[in-house]
Design a protein around this motif. Structure first.
Motif, mmCIF file in Angstrom:
data_model
loop_
_atom_site.group_PDB
_atom_site.id
_atom_site.type_symbol
_atom_site.label_atom_id
_atom_site.label_comp_id
_atom_site.label_asym_id
_atom_site.label_seq_id
_atom_site.Cartn_x
_atom_site.Cartn_y
_atom_site.Cartn_z
ATOM 1 N N VAL A 280 0.862 -1.188 0.000
ATOM 2 C CA VAL A 280 0.000 0.000 0.000
ATOM 3 C C VAL A 280 0.896 1.234 0.000
ATOM 4 O O VAL A 280 1.724 1.417 0.884
ATOM 5 C CB VAL A 280 -1.014 0.014 1.166
ATOM 6 N N GLN B 59 -6.371 3.698 -5.356
ATOM 7 C CA GLN B 59 -7.413 3.722 -4.337
ATOM 8 C C GLN B 59 -8.353 4.892 -4.617
ATOM 9 O O GLN B 59 -8.064 5.747 -5.462
ATOM 10 C CB GLN B 59 -6.791 3.855 -2.953
ATOM 11 N N LYS C 80 8.749 7.489 8.946
ATOM 12 C CA LYS C 80 7.496 8.245 9.107
ATOM 13 C C LYS C 80 7.774 9.744 9.158
ATOM 14 O O LYS C 80 7.083 10.527 8.551
ATOM 15 C CB LYS C 80 6.793 7.855 10.418
ATOM 16 N N GLN D 202 -0.003 10.006 1.738
ATOM 17 C CA GLN D 202 0.540 11.300 1.329
ATOM 18 C C GLN D 202 1.871 11.616 1.982
ATOM 19 O O GLN D 202 2.536 12.572 1.606
ATOM 20 C CB GLN D 202 -0.487 12.385 1.634
ATOM 21 N N SER E 230 2.746 12.999 4.663
ATOM 22 C CA SER E 230 2.879 14.416 5.038
ATOM 23 C C SER E 230 3.897 14.630 6.153
ATOM 24 O O SER E 230 4.595 15.640 6.163
ATOM 25 C CB SER E 230 1.520 15.002 5.416
ATOM 26 N N ARG E 231 4.028 13.655 7.067
ATOM 27 C CA ARG E 231 4.995 13.838 8.158
ATOM 28 C C ARG E 231 6.427 13.884 7.638
ATOM 29 O O ARG E 231 7.255 14.615 8.135
ATOM 30 C CB ARG E 231 4.855 12.715 9.196
ATOM 31 N N GLY F 262 -0.383 4.490 -1.269
ATOM 32 C CA GLY F 262 -1.210 5.612 -1.744
ATOM 33 C C GLY F 262 -1.220 6.792 -0.794
ATOM 34 O O GLY F 262 -1.833 7.813 -1.076
#
Ligand code: UTP
Length: 464
Positions: free
Chosen positions: A98, A180, A388, A102, A104-105, A100
């Motif tokens: 997976v 997705q 992350k 973003q 962002s972190r 998909g």
């Protein structure tokens, strides 16, 4: 869809404001906006509005207790490995990634999978996942299809990254990209948020969007056509993952599980991992944010944490279970976020405080539907160090450190002395291309056929 059709539908859904700039829009903008409105999932939006009205997810009943875990002893591990290898050899295992989200972190421009992480090579995250699939295919003489979930925001860039790297050596016909769904966000009044006069703000529908996307894209049917029994699930941010580890696959099959989950002891009580629980006789995942401080700190008599094991999103799905779940509606989760918004004058601003709600589906909401579920304990040093954050814990720096430490352990196990500092960490970066060796045993075999590696500087063992 015509303007009239859109106006009628939006009136019925109380979302007429999406057309409020219509008179000011050029022909092309009008076409784009109508296209976007035609794709909005109004059934989902109605569910979102209902959730927003409740202001909270459905109340869960019953006390959650930690679910049982399996710690494999050597004999059971050997039997499980043999069974897993048999399935791999028969070409019945597929690999799913997976990707998909973003990211962002991390704050990286582009798909997270295109983030460079190789400590010596600078190879991207996708490289490590793809080369492990390649290595397994070679080791077991089988075709392992590799399914990659992207989203509208990173699909083109993900495909371009694979093409640019020659699919990392994989047969392009066995790499299947699918997208997705994308969902709008709502303001506190339940109105769909626009981020431009001709555009509705959209974001990916969460990793749980996997199920509907697998079905609608035809990839679930592809898995069935290929005769797969078992699908290995992983996230893009963890390059340490042991892809389709035969012992894990074998245990899952021997126990006839619908779903298997790798769990590890939490680093500390505050680590943000979900825990697998049993509640009212069914399995479930309790998210880190759902535990009170007291629950996080609770200890057993032996001093270990009561909710000791966390899930790191390494799963195996029995294909029939995936099919069943693809036909089931997952609950929605809501998050208060800062969402770019277009004001009545048509100007876009990104607020400083959360102004709206994003909605997502989570893959672990399938847990209560699993009749047989296995939680296999693994050693986090070997298989888990996610990227992350940009800095601090779970960042590129900690991930590279853990990759180097893992490969150095493999080298030591294979009889190669890696120079180490007082803290035990290797003095130089080392890296092993998964296609060169995907396990300590394959590394030993590979090294036996070559002259000893030069450890006077950075070491990169790679497949030619
Ligand atoms: P995360 O929960 O870490 O989210 O995703 P993220 O979007 O990657 O990162 P942040 O939270 O914005 O910093 C865990 C895994 O689930 C995938 C991600 O690509 C990652 O592999 N994911 C997440 C999706 O595929 N789709 C989504 O909608 C969300």
């Amino acid at each position: 869809m015509t303007y009239e059709d859109a106006a009628q539908q939006l009136r019925a859904e109380e979302q007429e404001h999406l057309l409020r700039f219509w008179k000011t829009l050029a022909e092309e903008q009008r076409r784009r906006l109508l296209e976007q409105i035609a794709l909005l999932d109004f059934a989902a939006i109605r569910r979102m509005r209902a959730l927003l009205e409740q202001r909270a997810a459905g109340v869960r009943h019953g006390d959650a207790v930690p679910a049982d875990v399996v710690e494999m002893l050597p004999q059971e591990r050997a039997a499980a490995t043999a069974r897993g290898e048999q399935e791999l050899r028969a070409g019945k295992v597929g690999v799913l990634l997976v990707a998909g989200g973003q990211g962002s972190r991390l704050g990286f421009e582009g798909p997270k999978g295109a983030f460079p992480i190789g400590p010596v090579s600078n190879a991207v995250l996708f490289h490590f996942h793809a080369r492990k699939v390649l290595a397994l295919g070679r080791a077991y003489g089988a075709r392992l299809p590799f399914y990659i979930m992207t989203s509208d925001s990173n699909d083109a860039a993900t495909r371009a990254c694979f093409a640019e790297h020659g699919f990392f050596g994989l047969d392009a016909g066995d790499v299947c990209f699918f997208q997705q769904g994308m969902w709008p966000a709502l303001d506190p009044r339940g109105r769909v948020i626009m981020d431009a006069p001709d555009h509705v703000f959209m974001s990916p529908d969460g990793h749980g969007g996997l199920l509907s996307a697998l079905a609608s894209s035809g990839e679930l049917a592809d898995m069935e056509r290929r005769g797969l029994s078992t699908i290995f699930y992983q996230q893009v941010d963890n390059p340490l993952v042991e892809v389709a580890d035969p012992a894990f696959v074998g245990l899952h099959l021997l126990r006839g599980a619908d779903l298997s989950i790798k769990v590890c002891a939490k680093r500390d009580p505050q680590e943000g991992l979900g825990v697998v629980v049993k509640r009212d006789g069914r399995y479930g995942m309790v998210e880190y944010t759902e535990l009170t401080d007291e629950q996080k700190q609770r200890r057993r008599d032996d001093g270990e944490l009561y909710f000791r094991y966390g899930s790191v999103a390494i799963h195996l799905f029995a294909l029939p279970f995936l099919r069943r779940e693809a036909e089931t509606e997952l609950p929605l989760h809501m998050a208060h976020k800062k969402i770019p918004v277009c004001d009545d004058h048509g100007h876009t601003t990104t607020p400083k405080a959360p102004n709206g709600y994003k909605f997502e589906k989570f893959i672990f909401d399938v847990l209560p539907h699993a009749d047989t579920l296995i939680n296999l304990v693994f050693d986090r040093h070997d298989e888990f160090s996610p990227v992350k954050n940009a800095t601090g814990p779970d960042s590129p720096a900690t991930c590279k450190r853990d990759l180097i430490a893992k490969w150095a352990r493999w080298l030591t196990e294979a009889g190669v002395e890696v120079p180490r500092g007082a803290d035990g960490h290797p003095l130089m970066p080392v890296e092993i291309d998964p296609a060169f060796a995907h396990s300590p045993a394959s590394l030993r075999a590979r090294l036996a056929r070559m002259s000893p590696p030069d450890l006077s500087g950075p070491l990169w063992l790679r497949d030619p």
